[in-house]
Design a protein around this motif. Structure first.
Motif, PDB file in Angstrom:
ATOM      1  N   ILE A  10       0.826   2.297  -0.118  1.00 47.35           N
ATOM      2  CA  ILE A  10      -0.067   3.363  -0.547  1.00 47.35           C
ATOM      3  C   ILE A  10       0.436   4.663   0.064  1.00 47.35           C
ATOM      4  CG2 ILE A  10      -2.426   4.267  -0.470  1.00 47.35           C
ATOM      5  CD1 ILE A  10      -3.428   1.384  -0.415  1.00 47.35           C
ATOM      6  N   GLU A  11       0.640   5.662  -0.794  1.00 44.84           N
ATOM      7  CA  GLU A  11       1.154   6.964  -0.360  1.00 44.84           C
ATOM      8  C   GLU A  11       0.028   7.772   0.298  1.00 44.84           C
ATOM      9  OE1 GLU A  11       4.347   8.051  -0.599  1.00 44.84           O
ATOM     10  OE2 GLU A  11       5.088   6.298  -1.680  1.00 44.84           O
ATOM     11  N   ALA A  12      -0.407   7.300   1.445  1.00 43.45           N
ATOM     12  CA  ALA A  12      -1.445   7.975   2.233  1.00 43.45           C
ATOM     13  C   ALA A  12      -1.343   7.453   3.663  1.00 43.45           C
ATOM     14  CB  ALA A  12      -2.835   7.683   1.659  1.00 43.45           C
ATOM     15  N   HIS A  13      -1.860   8.217   4.588  1.00 41.54           N
ATOM     16  CA  HIS A  13      -1.859   7.796   5.986  1.00 41.54           C
ATOM     17  C   HIS A  13      -2.889   6.675   6.186  1.00 41.54           C
ATOM     18  CE1 HIS A  13       0.848  10.932   7.344  1.00 41.54           C
ATOM     19  NE2 HIS A  13       0.196  11.762   6.539  1.00 41.54           N
ATOM     20  N   VAL A  17      -6.533   5.579   4.270  1.00 39.05           N
ATOM     21  CA  VAL A  17      -6.731   4.298   3.593  1.00 39.05           C
ATOM     22  C   VAL A  17      -7.906   3.560   4.235  1.00 39.05           C
ATOM     23  CG1 VAL A  17      -5.690   2.071   3.024  1.00 39.05           C
ATOM     24  CG2 VAL A  17      -4.304   4.165   2.920  1.00 39.05           C
ATOM     25  N   TRP A  18      -7.974   3.582   5.567  1.00 40.52           N
ATOM     26  CA  TRP A  18      -9.079   2.938   6.298  1.00 40.52           C
ATOM     27  C   TRP A  18     -10.422   3.532   5.864  1.00 40.52           C
ATOM     28  CZ3 TRP A  18      -9.630  -1.195   9.413  1.00 40.52           C
ATOM     29  CH2 TRP A  18     -10.834  -1.308  10.121  1.00 40.52           C
ATOM     30  N   ARG A  19     -10.471   4.841   5.766  1.00 41.41           N
ATOM     31  CA  ARG A  19     -11.721   5.513   5.379  1.00 41.41           C
ATOM     32  C   ARG A  19     -12.176   5.026   4.003  1.00 41.41           C
ATOM     33  NH1 ARG A  19     -12.118   9.461   2.198  1.00 41.41           N
ATOM     34  NH2 ARG A  19      -9.979  10.162   2.458  1.00 41.41           N
ATOM     35  N   LEU A  20     -11.257   4.928   3.064  1.00 46.18           N
ATOM     36  CA  LEU A  20     -11.604   4.441   1.730  1.00 46.18           C
ATOM     37  C   LEU A  20     -12.028   2.970   1.756  1.00 46.18           C
ATOM     38  CD1 LEU A  20      -8.699   6.058  -0.273  1.00 46.18           C
ATOM     39  CD2 LEU A  20     -11.129   6.612  -0.491  1.00 46.18           C
ATOM     40  N   CYS A 105       3.213   6.869   4.705  1.00 41.96           N
ATOM     41  CA  CYS A 105       2.793   5.858   3.748  1.00 41.96           C
ATOM     42  C   CYS A 105       2.184   4.708   4.551  1.00 41.96           C
ATOM     43  CB  CYS A 105       4.030   5.393   2.969  1.00 41.96           C
ATOM     44  SG  CYS A 105       3.736   4.181   1.698  1.00 41.96           S
ATOM     45  N   THR A 106       1.413   3.882   3.881  1.00 35.92           N
ATOM     46  CA  THR A 106       0.809   2.738   4.549  1.00 35.92           C
ATOM     47  C   THR A 106       1.150   1.468   3.787  1.00 35.92           C
ATOM     48  OG1 THR A 106      -1.028   4.123   5.303  1.00 35.92           O
ATOM     49  CG2 THR A 106      -1.362   1.742   5.385  1.00 35.92           C
ATOM     50  N   ALA A 107       1.713   0.501   4.501  1.00 34.47           N
ATOM     51  CA  ALA A 107       1.925  -0.833   3.934  1.00 34.47           C
ATOM     52  C   ALA A 107       0.608  -1.579   4.131  1.00 34.47           C
ATOM     53  CB  ALA A 107       3.056  -1.554   4.649  1.00 34.47           C
ATOM     54  N   VAL A 108       0.036  -2.039   3.046  1.00 30.96           N
ATOM     55  CA  VAL A 108      -1.250  -2.727   3.097  1.00 30.96           C
ATOM     56  C   VAL A 108      -1.052  -4.169   2.647  1.00 30.96           C
ATOM     57  CG1 VAL A 108      -3.629  -2.780   2.251  1.00 30.96           C
ATOM     58  CG2 VAL A 108      -2.478  -0.585   2.593  1.00 30.96           C
ATOM     59  N   THR A 109      -1.452  -5.100   3.502  1.00 26.16           N
ATOM     60  CA  THR A 109      -1.421  -6.516   3.154  1.00 26.16           C
ATOM     61  C   THR A 109      -2.847  -7.028   3.181  1.00 26.16           C
ATOM     62  OG1 THR A 109       0.773  -6.816   4.122  1.00 26.16           O
ATOM     63  CG2 THR A 109      -0.557  -8.804   3.790  1.00 26.16           C
ATOM     64  N   VAL A 110      -3.243  -7.685   2.108  1.00 29.18           N
ATOM     65  CA  VAL A 110      -4.566  -8.316   2.057  1.00 29.18           C
ATOM     66  C   VAL A 110      -4.335  -9.813   1.867  1.00 29.18           C
ATOM     67  CG1 VAL A 110      -4.894  -7.803  -0.396  1.00 29.18           C
ATOM     68  CG2 VAL A 110      -6.867  -8.335   1.001  1.00 29.18           C
ATOM     69  N   THR A 111      -4.978 -10.582   2.738  1.00 25.48           N
ATOM     70  CA  THR A 111      -4.823 -12.027   2.747  1.00 25.48           C
ATOM     71  C   THR A 111      -6.186 -12.673   2.609  1.00 25.48           C
ATOM     72  OG1 THR A 111      -2.969 -11.793   4.277  1.00 25.48           O
ATOM     73  CG2 THR A 111      -3.933 -13.991   4.086  1.00 25.48           C
ATOM     74  N   GLN A 112      -6.288 -13.655   1.731  1.00 23.85           N
ATOM     75  CA  GLN A 112      -7.535 -14.413   1.625  1.00 23.85           C
ATOM     76  C   GLN A 112      -7.243 -15.874   1.947  1.00 23.85           C
ATOM     77  OE1 GLN A 112     -10.494 -13.939  -1.585  1.00 23.85           O
ATOM     78  NE2 GLN A 112     -10.268 -16.146  -1.882  1.00 23.85           N
ATOM     79  N   GLU A 113      -8.004 -16.404   2.885  1.00 27.93           N
ATOM     80  CA  GLU A 113      -7.917 -17.813   3.230  1.00 27.93           C
ATOM     81  C   GLU A 113      -9.204 -18.479   2.765  1.00 27.93           C
ATOM     82  OE1 GLU A 113      -6.004 -18.235   7.430  1.00 27.93           O
ATOM     83  OE2 GLU A 113      -7.208 -16.393   7.374  1.00 27.93           O
ATOM     84  N   ALA A 114      -9.067 -19.621   2.121  1.00 27.45           N
ATOM     85  CA  ALA A 114     -10.222 -20.388   1.664  1.00 27.45           C
ATOM     86  C   ALA A 114     -10.230 -21.712   2.419  1.00 27.45           C
ATOM     87  CB  ALA A 114     -10.146 -20.634   0.164  1.00 27.45           C
ATOM     88  N   THR A 148      -5.136   2.019  -4.072  1.00 19.71           N
ATOM     89  CA  THR A 148      -3.990   2.914  -4.233  1.00 19.71           C
ATOM     90  C   THR A 148      -4.369   4.126  -5.083  1.00 19.71           C
ATOM     91  OG1 THR A 148      -2.456   1.060  -4.029  1.00 19.71           O
ATOM     92  CG2 THR A 148      -1.610   3.058  -5.075  1.00 19.71           C
ATOM     93  N   VAL A 149      -5.067   3.883  -6.178  1.00 22.72           N
ATOM     94  CA  VAL A 149      -5.508   4.987  -7.055  1.00 22.72           C
ATOM     95  C   VAL A 149      -6.472   5.894  -6.305  1.00 22.72           C
ATOM     96  CG1 VAL A 149      -6.853   5.529  -9.123  1.00 22.72           C
ATOM     97  CG2 VAL A 149      -5.101   3.760  -9.204  1.00 22.72           C
ATOM     98  N   ALA A 150      -7.409   5.324  -5.574  1.00 20.19           N
ATOM     99  CA  ALA A 150      -8.397   6.118  -4.846  1.00 20.19           C
ATOM    100  C   ALA A 150      -7.750   6.975  -3.749  1.00 20.19           C
ATOM    101  CB  ALA A 150      -9.452   5.204  -4.219  1.00 20.19           C
ATOM    102  N   ALA A 151      -6.623   6.535  -3.215  1.00 16.52           N
ATOM    103  CA  ALA A 151      -5.954   7.271  -2.135  1.00 16.52           C
ATOM    104  C   ALA A 151      -5.113   8.443  -2.638  1.00 16.52           C
ATOM    105  CB  ALA A 151      -5.066   6.318  -1.335  1.00 16.52           C
ATOM    106  N   ARG A 152      -4.855   8.487  -3.937  1.00 17.91           N
ATOM    107  CA  ARG A 152      -4.046   9.586  -4.486  1.00 17.91           C
ATOM    108  C   ARG A 152      -4.808  10.899  -4.386  1.00 17.91           C
ATOM    109  NH1 ARG A 152      -2.498   6.525  -9.750  1.00 17.91           N
ATOM    110  NH2 ARG A 152      -0.799   5.281  -8.957  1.00 17.91           N
TER     111      ARG A 152
END
Length: 160
Positions: A10-13, A17-20, A105-114, A148-152
């Motif tokens: 995501i092209e944002a600090h 991104v955390w705030r969003l 930029c921010t590398a964002v990883t989202v992981t879901q464990e079930a 990503t869209v919201a951070a633009r």
């Protein structure tokens, strides 16, 4: 246990991104799969914060889910849990600042464990695990794309 992870840039600090990511009142307006969000706990965002929201399902219809913040290390790591029918889910968002194209930029990883909590879902997971994992991956990618869209910055145009 089933684990699905996706990563995007995501092209944002990371703080932006955390705030969003943690703005619960604005969540439904940003996330195409999220409906109305109902805050279940008072006070500032952090461990113990809980909310309920409707989530659009890939095959149509909606599902009401409750989320609880179990760990919040701004602006680097957010861990949520959500209980389903005979399955507990753990969703981890990891934000890592990187330099990309000479910009922050921010590398964002989202992981879901079930994690199945009863024997029956374990059998179903063995039989349908790949199908369920693909559906989860699609949902995680959609959430990441929405973020990503919201951070633009408004008016920014994506380079082709």
């Amino acid at each position: 246990m089933s684990t699905v992870a996706v990563t995007g840039f995501i092209e944002a600090h990371a703080v932006d991104v955390w705030r969003l990511l943690t703005d619960l009142p604005g969540r439904a307006a940003r996330m195409t799969s999220a409906g109305p969000t109902e805050l279940l706990t008072p006070g500032p965002f952090g461990p113990g914060t809980a909310w309920r929201e409707e989530r659009a399902q890939p095959g149509g219809g909606t599902l009401t889910e409750e989320f609880l913040v179990v760990e919040a290390l701004p602006p680097h790591r957010l861990v949520l849990c959500s209980s389903g029918a005979d399955v507990d889910y753990r969703i981890t968002w990891t934000l890592r600042p990187v330099r990309r194209r000479r910009r922050g930029c921010t590398a964002v990883t989202v992981t879901q464990e079930a994690v199945p909590t009863a024997p029956y879902p374990r059998v179903v997971a063995l039989l349908l695990g790949g199908l369920a994992a693909r559906a989860v991956e699609v949902a995680l990618r959609r959430d990441l794309a929405d973020l990503t869209v919201a951070a633009r910055p408004s008016g920014a145009v994506e380079a082709a």
